[in-house]
Design a protein around this motif. Structure first.
Motif, PDB file in Angstrom:
ATOM      1  N   GLY A 134       0.744  -1.378  -0.037  1.00 46.05           N
ATOM      2  CA  GLY A 134      -0.078   0.085   0.016  1.00 46.05           C
ATOM      3  C   GLY A 134       0.749   1.091  -0.110  1.00 46.05           C
ATOM      4  N   VAL A 135       1.797   1.407   0.968  1.00 51.18           N
ATOM      5  CA  VAL A 135       2.809   2.526   0.836  1.00 51.18           C
ATOM      6  C   VAL A 135       3.815   2.607  -0.203  1.00 51.18           C
ATOM      7  CG1 VAL A 135       4.549   1.464   2.245  1.00 51.18           C
ATOM      8  CG2 VAL A 135       4.045   3.937   2.399  1.00 51.18           C
ATOM      9  N   GLY A 136       4.083   1.563  -0.995  1.00 56.29           N
ATOM     10  CA  GLY A 136       4.663   1.855  -2.145  1.00 56.29           C
ATOM     11  C   GLY A 136       3.885   1.890  -3.324  1.00 56.29           C
ATOM     12  N   ARG A 137       2.819   1.778  -3.046  1.00 59.10           N
ATOM     13  CA  ARG A 137       1.958   1.860  -4.312  1.00 59.10           C
ATOM     14  C   ARG A 137       2.365   0.758  -5.363  1.00 59.10           C
ATOM     15  NH1 ARG A 137      -1.256   6.386  -4.714  1.00 59.10           N
ATOM     16  NH2 ARG A 137      -1.162   7.726  -3.190  1.00 59.10           N
ATOM     17  N   ILE A 138       2.187  -0.578  -4.703  1.00 61.77           N
ATOM     18  CA  ILE A 138       2.722  -1.776  -5.572  1.00 61.77           C
ATOM     19  C   ILE A 138       1.494  -2.504  -5.952  1.00 61.77           C
ATOM     20  CG2 ILE A 138       4.156  -3.622  -5.701  1.00 61.77           C
ATOM     21  CD1 ILE A 138       5.881  -2.179  -3.389  1.00 61.77           C
ATOM     22  N   THR A 139       1.346  -2.898  -7.357  1.00 60.14           N
ATOM     23  CA  THR A 139       0.325  -3.544  -7.671  1.00 60.14           C
ATOM     24  C   THR A 139       0.596  -5.172  -7.345  1.00 60.14           C
ATOM     25  OG1 THR A 139      -0.129  -2.170  -9.641  1.00 60.14           O
ATOM     26  CG2 THR A 139      -1.142  -4.324  -9.519  1.00 60.14           C
ATOM     27  N   GLU A 140       1.735  -5.568  -7.782  1.00 54.24           N
ATOM     28  CA  GLU A 140       2.186  -6.899  -7.313  1.00 54.24           C
ATOM     29  C   GLU A 140       3.312  -6.781  -6.726  1.00 54.24           C
ATOM     30  OE1 GLU A 140       3.123 -11.269  -9.668  1.00 54.24           O
ATOM     31  OE2 GLU A 140       2.750  -9.512 -10.701  1.00 54.24           O
ATOM     32  N   LEU A 141       3.218  -7.277  -5.352  1.00 56.93           N
ATOM     33  CA  LEU A 141       4.323  -7.591  -4.603  1.00 56.93           C
ATOM     34  C   LEU A 141       4.925  -9.067  -4.309  1.00 56.93           C
ATOM     35  CD1 LEU A 141       6.679  -6.175  -2.527  1.00 56.93           C
ATOM     36  CD2 LEU A 141       4.838  -6.258  -0.805  1.00 56.93           C
ATOM     37  N   ARG A 142       5.954  -9.246  -4.571  1.00 59.70           N
ATOM     38  CA  ARG A 142       6.460 -10.528  -4.242  1.00 59.70           C
ATOM     39  C   ARG A 142       7.659 -10.523  -3.229  1.00 59.70           C
ATOM     40  NH1 ARG A 142       7.620 -12.531 -10.524  1.00 59.70           N
ATOM     41  NH2 ARG A 142       5.699 -12.180 -11.394  1.00 59.70           N
ATOM     42  N   ILE A 143       7.363 -11.462  -2.277  1.00 60.21           N
ATOM     43  CA  ILE A 143       8.328 -11.488  -1.236  1.00 60.21           C
ATOM     44  C   ILE A 143       9.011 -12.945  -1.346  1.00 60.21           C
ATOM     45  CG2 ILE A 143       8.902 -11.313   1.447  1.00 60.21           C
ATOM     46  CD1 ILE A 143       6.558  -9.536   1.569  1.00 60.21           C
ATOM     47  N   GLU A 144      10.481 -12.952  -1.601  1.00 61.27           N
ATOM     48  CA  GLU A 144      10.802 -14.160  -2.048  1.00 61.27           C
ATOM     49  C   GLU A 144      12.057 -14.438  -1.098  1.00 61.27           C
ATOM     50  OE1 GLU A 144      10.112 -13.976  -6.886  1.00 61.27           O
ATOM     51  OE2 GLU A 144      12.204 -13.723  -6.045  1.00 61.27           O
ATOM     52  N   ALA A 145      12.160 -15.921  -0.854  1.00 61.56           N
ATOM     53  CA  ALA A 145      13.405 -16.300  -0.217  1.00 61.56           C
ATOM     54  C   ALA A 145      14.507 -16.295  -1.044  1.00 61.56           C
ATOM     55  CB  ALA A 145      13.146 -17.546   0.502  1.00 61.56           C
ATOM     56  N   ALA A 146      15.890 -15.830  -0.730  1.00 61.97           N
ATOM     57  CA  ALA A 146      16.990 -15.884  -1.627  1.00 61.97           C
ATOM     58  C   ALA A 146      18.099 -15.921  -0.564  1.00 61.97           C
ATOM     59  CB  ALA A 146      17.031 -14.808  -2.499  1.00 61.97           C
ATOM     60  N   ASP A 147      19.139 -16.214  -1.417  1.00 59.20           N
ATOM     61  CA  ASP A 147      20.540 -16.311  -0.884  1.00 59.20           C
ATOM     62  C   ASP A 147      21.015 -14.742  -0.594  1.00 59.20           C
ATOM     63  OD1 ASP A 147      22.765 -17.042   0.710  1.00 59.20           O
ATOM     64  OD2 ASP A 147      23.679 -17.952  -1.071  1.00 59.20           O
ATOM     65  N   VAL A 148      20.740 -14.081   0.197  1.00 58.14           N
ATOM     66  CA  VAL A 148      21.167 -12.592   0.129  1.00 58.14           C
ATOM     67  C   VAL A 148      21.179 -12.192   1.667  1.00 58.14           C
ATOM     68  CG1 VAL A 148      19.936 -11.898  -1.898  1.00 58.14           C
ATOM     69  CG2 VAL A 148      18.703 -11.812   0.249  1.00 58.14           C
ATOM     70  N   GLU A 149      22.083 -11.196   2.000  1.00 59.09           N
ATOM     71  CA  GLU A 149      22.116 -10.600   3.380  1.00 59.09           C
ATOM     72  C   GLU A 149      21.183  -9.630   3.433  1.00 59.09           C
ATOM     73  OE1 GLU A 149      25.812  -9.494   4.257  1.00 59.09           O
ATOM     74  OE2 GLU A 149      26.991 -11.265   3.812  1.00 59.09           O
ATOM     75  N   GLY A 150      20.302  -9.908   4.671  1.00 61.77           N
ATOM     76  CA  GLY A 150      19.165  -9.022   4.764  1.00 61.77           C
ATOM     77  C   GLY A 150      18.291  -8.701   3.820  1.00 61.77           C
ATOM     78  N   VAL A 151      17.428  -7.555   3.664  1.00 62.28           N
ATOM     79  CA  VAL A 151      16.417  -7.372   2.878  1.00 62.28           C
ATOM     80  C   VAL A 151      16.740  -6.549   1.547  1.00 62.28           C
ATOM     81  CG1 VAL A 151      14.128  -6.382   2.638  1.00 62.28           C
ATOM     82  CG2 VAL A 151      14.906  -7.236   4.920  1.00 62.28           C
TER      83      VAL A 151
END
Length: 861
Positions: A833-850
């Protein structure tokens, strides 16, 4: 509760809420039903009521006020008085300049006296043109002007928002203070703690009067160095000293050099014989000796200059003064002069002026060979009485002292023990106290040859020959206090006996201002006047003060309490740092670099100025640049943001408020509960700066992240999700307003009035437990930070693309380690909502942090 204005602003809040607080007695101390445990008492510094307050006052008094407000919200009955330090040299000097007068005690009192000037500083009026008036007339003008100054000071303190109970104020020259000061002194006398002794005094030989510090001026005068040879008792080379006062050689009591001067280190403690008079004197070390002046070692005489007096006191040297009140050498030689040539020479100079005596000594030293080399002419500053035409001398006069441990090892140890018992904030300030006590070498000189002060309550009998008998003082009874011995009459005598053989004479000296200020716990607390009050407030909980008066005000107060009751006068000492100018120099009136606060308060608002002051820890110096007051501007921004955030928060429909169910809301409140605990711990350890820092930091997180994340849900959401956001927002607002109340009292009071009854400053300090029912047992305290990081990434992507933050994103992919990904999903709707995002995907990945891995933005038409 008051209506929320359309456009909240800081302007006018000081006047609005100051009046309400006064009318409603918001800060009044109530003793009804109180006991000592329910009271928090503050021994507030009484500012000198002459001239004007400066920014340093605002700095340190704000520190104290944050503590007073915190303790009040913690349920304590806060005893927070304000005193005025009226008596003393600054007041006398200001009265002279303001009214164009000077005191002449020989003149009679004039009823309904009208001064030649009334207003302005009057510094253009020369001393010789000031109208002489009686002591009583002069004191009346001092009292009149201090009352006017105090009113201006009080107005400024009220504007700053000090939560003082103005009904508890006192004056150091008021009747109650006079009585308490004199009573404490009489008890010191009765217990043998106060005594008389001869002591050095600056003296004008023309006017035959002692001269106060405020009446001094330096004038360049021609002089000359004379090099004299002192003879080591144990043999070896003579020690040469340069002096401009050879006429005082008979009054020599020691030689002195700097303790680090390698030339004399092996000489310290040894003896030398003085030239001409053959008197043995020691070689001593003192930090005021100047290695680069003359031969690096100086002659200490009683008394050639002010430095001689300091050395005499701190090195505990004998007094061999040879100058009389007429500026001539007295007829009787010091007892230590026993040699034939010494006595003969002294007989030659007895009765001579200092100039004639100098010529005789120089001639004798040249003849004996003890004057080495040529006489070297110089010009140097010499102290004069501002109205005099001859250099001041230092003569021995009778003075009153109070024992302070310098010569009493048992008392010194008790004072050191009290210093260890006292809780210092910061703790390292304790060392300054201990160094002072351990370095004491002379008792406390409390008598002053001034006019406006607490009279020393003593008369002296006059014997049949017309001489006062100083060692048999006549003391008043307790019920006679306060007294002025210069006008009052002791019991058993008549007015006609004043100054007559077989009669009496009154003491004309007054007490040093510290001798009164050292009793501020007693003066404010009603000692020997209001026993119920005194039992409620003493010993006080806090002594707040500046670091530069640890050796004076703090030490002297602790001393008087030890002498009177054998206990500490307070439990805690909060020591503020100094205010530094842009060049990192301490601000002081003597340096002319002080800033008066009235303009600051008017321009930026009191909350902004208080924020700047509270941003510095106790004991830490703070710089202030009036041309670029960055911290004050930050404080103003904080206060304005609170007003706007509150208006925003209270604008949502709260009809369904009551429960907090959403993960993000619970996370924010869990973080806020931690802030409450940390801020509370900080205040309990007198770290107001840390409490402010923690609170402010989370408040900006609340505004920049949480408010943005939930505003759509709070405004347009439905059901329990909307109600959860509104409930969390309102609970957080209540907590933030209370956490910030000690620092920005006007803005917080304004906001509180929009949604709550009464004053926030009488509300309860928040506790973490009050949020427990909303947080639950499984709240994710770090979730808000995680979502905030994602939000920063989304905002950053839009900024990099140079588009508005309101631009719609058709797709955003946020990646995080698996454990974090599961948690972020809980706040996916708010983030979208705050990012005005139509499609938001939150994926697990081999990254540091967000990490925002991908974002697709709509293309503007």
């Amino acid at each position: 509760m008051s209506a929320i204005p359309d456009k909240p602003k800081l302007e006018g809040l000081e006047e609005k809420w100051g009046q309400v607080w006064e009318e409603q007695g918001t800060y009044a101390f109530s003793r009804e039903g109180a006991d000592r445990d329910s009271v928090y008492s503050i021994d507030t510094p009484p500012p000198t009521a002459s001239g004007s307050l400066h920014v340093g006052h605002v700095f340190s008094y704000t520190h104290t006020d944050t503590v007073a407000r915190y303790k009040r919200m913690r349920g304590k009955r806060v005893f927070y008085p304000m005193g005025w330090d009226d008596n003393g040299l600054p007041t006398e000097r200001r009265v002279q300049n303001y009214y164009g007068v000077r005191c002449d005690p020989s003149l009679p009192y004039v009823a309904d006296f009208v001064p030649p000037h009334d207003g302005g500083e009057g510094k253009s009026i020369k001393a010789a043109d000031q109208q002489p008036i009686s002591r009583r007339n002069f004191i009346e003008l001092c009292e009149k002007l201090t009352v006017e100054d105090e009113k201006q000071f009080e107005d400024l303190w009220r504007t700053l928002g000090l939560s003082v109970d103005w009904k508890q104020s006192y004056r150091t020259i008021g009747a109650d203070s006079l009585r308490a000061s004199q009573l404490a002194f009489l008890r010191n006398v009765e217990r043998g703690e106060a005594y008389q002794a001869q002591a050095p005094t600056l003296w004008d030989v023309t006017f035959r009067t002692a001269v106060a510090q405020a009446e001094l001026e330096d004038r360049e005068q021609p002089s000359a160095y004379h090099q004299l040879a002192f003879h080591p008792v144990d043999g070896g080379d003579d020690i040469l000293i340069d002096t401009t006062r050879p006429e005082l050689l008979a009054a020599c009591v020691a030689l002195v050099a700097h303790p680090d001067d390698e030339r004399f280190k092996d000489r310290f403690g040894s003896l030398v014989r003085t030239p001409l008079f053959d008197v043995e004197v020691p070689i001593l070390a003192h930090h005021l000796a100047q290695p680069d002046k003359g031969t690096g070692i100086a002659m200490i005489c009683t008394f050639g200059d002010v430095t001689d007096v300091i050395w005499w006191r701190e090195l505990d040297l004998p007094n061999r003064a040879i100058l009389g009140f007429d500026g001539r050498i007295i007829s009787e030689a010091p007892e230590v002069i026993t040699s034939e040539r010494g006595l003969e020479l002294y007989a030659q100079i007895a009765g001579k002026t200092v100039f004639s005596a100098k010529a005789a000594i120089v001639e004798a030293a040249q003849a004996s060979g003890e004057l080495v080399g040529e006489i070297r002419k110089i010009n140097h500053p010499v102290k004069f009485f501002e109205k005099g035409d001859k250099p001041l001398e230092i003569v021995s006069t009778r003075q009153w002292y109070i024992k302070n441990g310098a010569k009493d090892e048992a008392l010194r140890e008790r004072l050191l023990a009290h210093g260890k018992e006292l809780d210092w904030h910061p703790d390292f300030m304790r060392v300054r106290y201990e160094n002072w006590v351990e370095g004491l070498s002379g008792d406390w000189l409390i008598s002053r040859q001034r006019f406006f002060g607490v009279p020393i309550p003593v008369w002296y009998p006059i014997d049949g020959d017309g001489n006062p008998v100083f060692d048999k003082p006549i003391l008043p009874t307790t019920d006679q206090l306060p007294v002025d011995p210069s006008t009052d009459i002791p019991a058993g005598y008549t007015a006609e006996q004043r100054g007559q053989a077989g009669g009496f004479q009154g003491e004309v000296d007054v007490m040093d201002t510290w001798a009164t200020s050292s009793l501020t716990p007693q003066l404010a607390g009603g000692w020997e006047r209001d026993e119920e009050l005194y039992q409620l407030v003493f010993p006080f909980d806090l002594r707040p003060q500046g670091q530069d008066i640890i050796r004076t005000w703090l030490f002297s107060t602790l001393l008087r309490s030890e002498l009177e009751s054998g206990e500490l006068p307070w439990k805690n000492a909060g020591i503020s740092g100094w205010i530094l100018d842009p060049d990192r120099k301490k601000m002081s009136k003597s340096k002319g670099n002080v800033v008066t606060p009235a303009g600051m308060l008017e321009q930026h608002g009191s909350d902004a100025v208080r924020y700047w002051a509270a941003s510095a820890k106790l004991g830490t110096d703070a710089s202030f640049d009036p041309q670029n007051p960055t911290q004050i501007k930050i404080g103003r921004r904080l206060a304005i943001k609170l007003l706007n955030a509150a208006k925003f928060t209270l604008g949502f429909d709260a009809s369904g408020a009551g429960q907090v169910t959403e993960a993000l809301d619970r996370s924010m409140l869990a973080g806020l509960a931690r802030v409450i605990e940390q801020a509370t711990r900080s205040f309990e350890t007198y770290d107001h700066q840390r409490a402010l820092e923690i609170t402010e930091s989370y408040f900006w997180t609340f505004c920049d992240d949480y408010l943005e994340l939930v505003k759509d849900r709070a405004h347009a959401g439905t059901g329990q999700a909307q109600a959860s956001a509104v409930t969390a927002l309102r609970e957080a607002l209540s907590v933030f307003v209370r956490l910030l109340a000690p620092f920005i009292p006007f803005a917080t009071e304004e906001v509180w009035s929009w949604f709550a009854e009464g004053s926030v400053h009488q509300a309860s300090w928040p506790v973490a437990g009050e949020l427990a029912e909303f947080i639950g047992e499984d709240a994710d305290i770090d979730l808000l930070d995680l979502v905030g990081t994602a939000l920063i990434g989304i905002r950053g992507a839009k900024s990099e693309a140079k588009v508005s933050q309101r631009t719609q994103a058709t797709l955003a992919v946020v990646q995080a380690p698996a454990a974090l990904q599961e948690r972020l999903v809980l706040a996916a709707e708010d983030l979208a909502g705050v990012g005005r995002i139509t499609e938001l995907r939150i994926e697990a990945a081999d990254v540091e942090g967000v990490v925002v891995a991908e974002i697709t933005l709509e293309t503007a038409e």
